[in-house]
Design a protein around this motif. Structure first.
Motif, mmCIF file in Angstrom:
data_model
loop_
_atom_site.group_PDB
_atom_site.id
_atom_site.type_symbol
_atom_site.label_atom_id
_atom_site.label_comp_id
_atom_site.label_asym_id
_atom_site.label_seq_id
_atom_site.Cartn_x
_atom_site.Cartn_y
_atom_site.Cartn_z
ATOM 1 N N THR A 124 0.700 -1.273 0.013
ATOM 2 C CA THR A 124 -0.043 0.003 0.067
ATOM 3 C C THR A 124 0.765 1.246 -0.097
ATOM 4 O O THR A 124 0.738 2.002 -0.810
ATOM 5 C CB THR A 124 -1.014 0.159 1.448
ATOM 6 N N GLN A 125 1.836 1.235 0.772
ATOM 7 C CA GLN A 125 2.785 2.369 0.703
ATOM 8 C C GLN A 125 3.635 2.541 -0.684
ATOM 9 O O GLN A 125 3.792 3.453 -0.963
ATOM 10 C CB GLN A 125 3.734 2.131 2.188
ATOM 11 N N THR A 126 3.868 1.543 -1.264
ATOM 12 C CA THR A 126 4.382 1.423 -2.320
ATOM 13 C C THR A 126 3.758 1.965 -3.660
ATOM 14 O O THR A 126 4.206 2.902 -4.305
ATOM 15 C CB THR A 126 5.120 0.014 -2.887
ATOM 16 N N LEU A 127 2.306 1.579 -3.216
ATOM 17 C CA LEU A 127 1.262 2.069 -4.389
ATOM 18 C C LEU A 127 1.210 3.759 -4.319
ATOM 19 O O LEU A 127 1.200 4.219 -5.259
ATOM 20 C CB LEU A 127 0.226 1.327 -4.376
ATOM 21 N N ALA A 128 0.974 4.041 -2.930
ATOM 22 C CA ALA A 128 1.109 5.447 -2.850
ATOM 23 C C ALA A 128 2.314 6.216 -3.150
ATOM 24 O O ALA A 128 2.179 7.458 -3.895
ATOM 25 C CB ALA A 128 1.110 5.721 -1.317
ATOM 26 N N ALA A 129 3.686 5.819 -2.890
ATOM 27 C CA ALA A 129 4.738 6.303 -3.621
ATOM 28 C C ALA A 129 4.798 6.490 -5.048
ATOM 29 O O ALA A 129 5.094 7.371 -5.630
ATOM 30 C CB ALA A 129 6.072 5.516 -3.119
ATOM 31 N N TRP A 130 4.279 5.337 -5.919
ATOM 32 C CA TRP A 130 4.188 5.163 -7.243
ATOM 33 C C TRP A 130 3.343 6.530 -7.742
ATOM 34 O O TRP A 130 3.435 7.034 -8.761
ATOM 35 C CB TRP A 130 3.889 4.044 -7.826
ATOM 36 N N MET A 131 2.030 6.645 -6.907
ATOM 37 C CA MET A 131 1.181 7.562 -7.581
ATOM 38 C C MET A 131 1.519 8.894 -7.044
ATOM 39 O O MET A 131 0.991 9.760 -7.829
ATOM 40 C CB MET A 131 -0.185 7.314 -6.685
ATOM 41 N N GLN A 132 2.702 9.113 -6.356
ATOM 42 C CA GLN A 132 3.319 10.550 -6.136
ATOM 43 C C GLN A 132 4.011 10.932 -7.443
ATOM 44 O O GLN A 132 4.458 11.971 -7.675
ATOM 45 C CB GLN A 132 4.164 10.505 -4.932
ATOM 46 N N GLU A 133 4.687 9.867 -7.985
ATOM 47 C CA GLU A 133 5.440 10.231 -9.352
ATOM 48 C C GLU A 133 4.779 9.924 -10.452
ATOM 49 O O GLU A 133 4.011 9.219 -10.884
ATOM 50 C CB GLU A 133 6.534 9.224 -9.408
ATOM 51 N N PRO A 134 4.798 11.450 -11.491
ATOM 52 C CA PRO A 134 3.974 11.230 -12.593
ATOM 53 C C PRO A 134 4.335 10.375 -13.490
ATOM 54 O O PRO A 134 3.397 9.809 -14.134
ATOM 55 C CB PRO A 134 4.691 12.533 -13.220
ATOM 56 N N THR A 135 5.354 9.742 -13.676
ATOM 57 C CA THR A 135 5.609 8.621 -14.645
ATOM 58 C C THR A 135 4.819 7.394 -14.316
ATOM 59 O O THR A 135 4.162 6.704 -15.196
ATOM 60 C CB THR A 135 7.290 8.253 -14.594
#
Length: 168
Positions: A124-135
Motif C-alpha cells: 500500500t505504501q509502495t502504491l502510494a509512492a508510485w502515485m506520487q511520481e508522474p511517470t
C-alpha cells in the motif's frame, strides 16, 4: 470500591500509551520498520494491489484491470533479478527489457508499462509512492491497460523489490 478502580484505571491508560517508544535514528527520524511478508500476506497482496489500483483507476474513469499469470511471472523474475543486481532499474542482468520479459513468459498482448521499487514499505505504501511520481502514476492510470502482474522479492534483511507490469 468499583468507582475507585475505575478512576485508577482511567488515569493509568493514558500513561500506558506513553510507554510505547518509536526508535529514532541518528537523523532524528523514526527508524525504518521492517515489513515481513508472511505466506498469508503473499496470498492477499496481489488482490489488495488490484483492488487499490482499480479504485484509483475508477476514480479517473479508467477501466478495471484483471490479474494475469504471465505478467505476474515476468514481474517475479524481474524482482528477483533486481535484488541480485542490487539496483532498481528496468533492465535485467542479461540486458532484457520489460518487453523481452513478457515475451519470454508467453504474454501475447502489449506492454503498457512497468513500475519498480526498492523499499522496506508495504504494498500500500509502495502504491502510494508510485502515485506520487508522474511517470509511474501515468502507467498505473493508463486507460489502455487491461491486465496486471504484481510480484516482489524480499531479502532476508527485509528489503522488498516490487515490480508491477501492466499490459493489454
Amino acid at each position: 470500591m468499583d468507582r475507585r478502580h475505575f478512576l485508577t484505571l482511567s488515569a493509568a491508560l493514558p500513561l500506558a500509551a506513553c510507554g510505547t517508544r518509536v526508535p529514532i535514528g541518528a537523523d532524528g527520524l523514526p527508524e525504518q520498520q521492517v515489513y515481513r511478508i508472511t505466506s498469508q500476506d503473499a496470498a492477499e497482496i496481489p488482490f489488495r494491489m488490484l483492488d487499490g489500483i482499480n479504485t484509483l483507476r475508477g476514480a479517473r474513469g479508467a477501466g478495471a484491470l484483471v490479474l494475469n499469470a504471465e505478467l505476474t511471472a515476468a514481474a517475479a523474475t524481474h524482482s528477483r533479478d533486481m535484488a541480485i543486481q542490487n539496483r532498481p532499474w528496468h533492465f535485467g542482468s542479461d540486458g532484457s527489457s520489460p518487453i523481452d520479459r513478457i515475451r519470454r513468459v508467453g504474454y501475447a498482448g502489449s506492454l503498457v508499462g512497468e513500475a519498480i521499487s526498492e523499499t522496506f514499505e508495504t504494498e500500500t505504501q509502495t502504491l502510494a509512492a508510485w502515485m506520487q511520481e508522474p511517470t509511474t502514476r501515468g502507467v498505473i492510470l493508463d486507460p489502455v491497460a487491461t491486465r496486471m502482474g504484481i510480484a516482489w522479492f524480499q531479502e532476508d534483511g527485509g528489503k522488498i523489490w516490487w515490480t508491477l507490469v501492466l499490459g493489454n
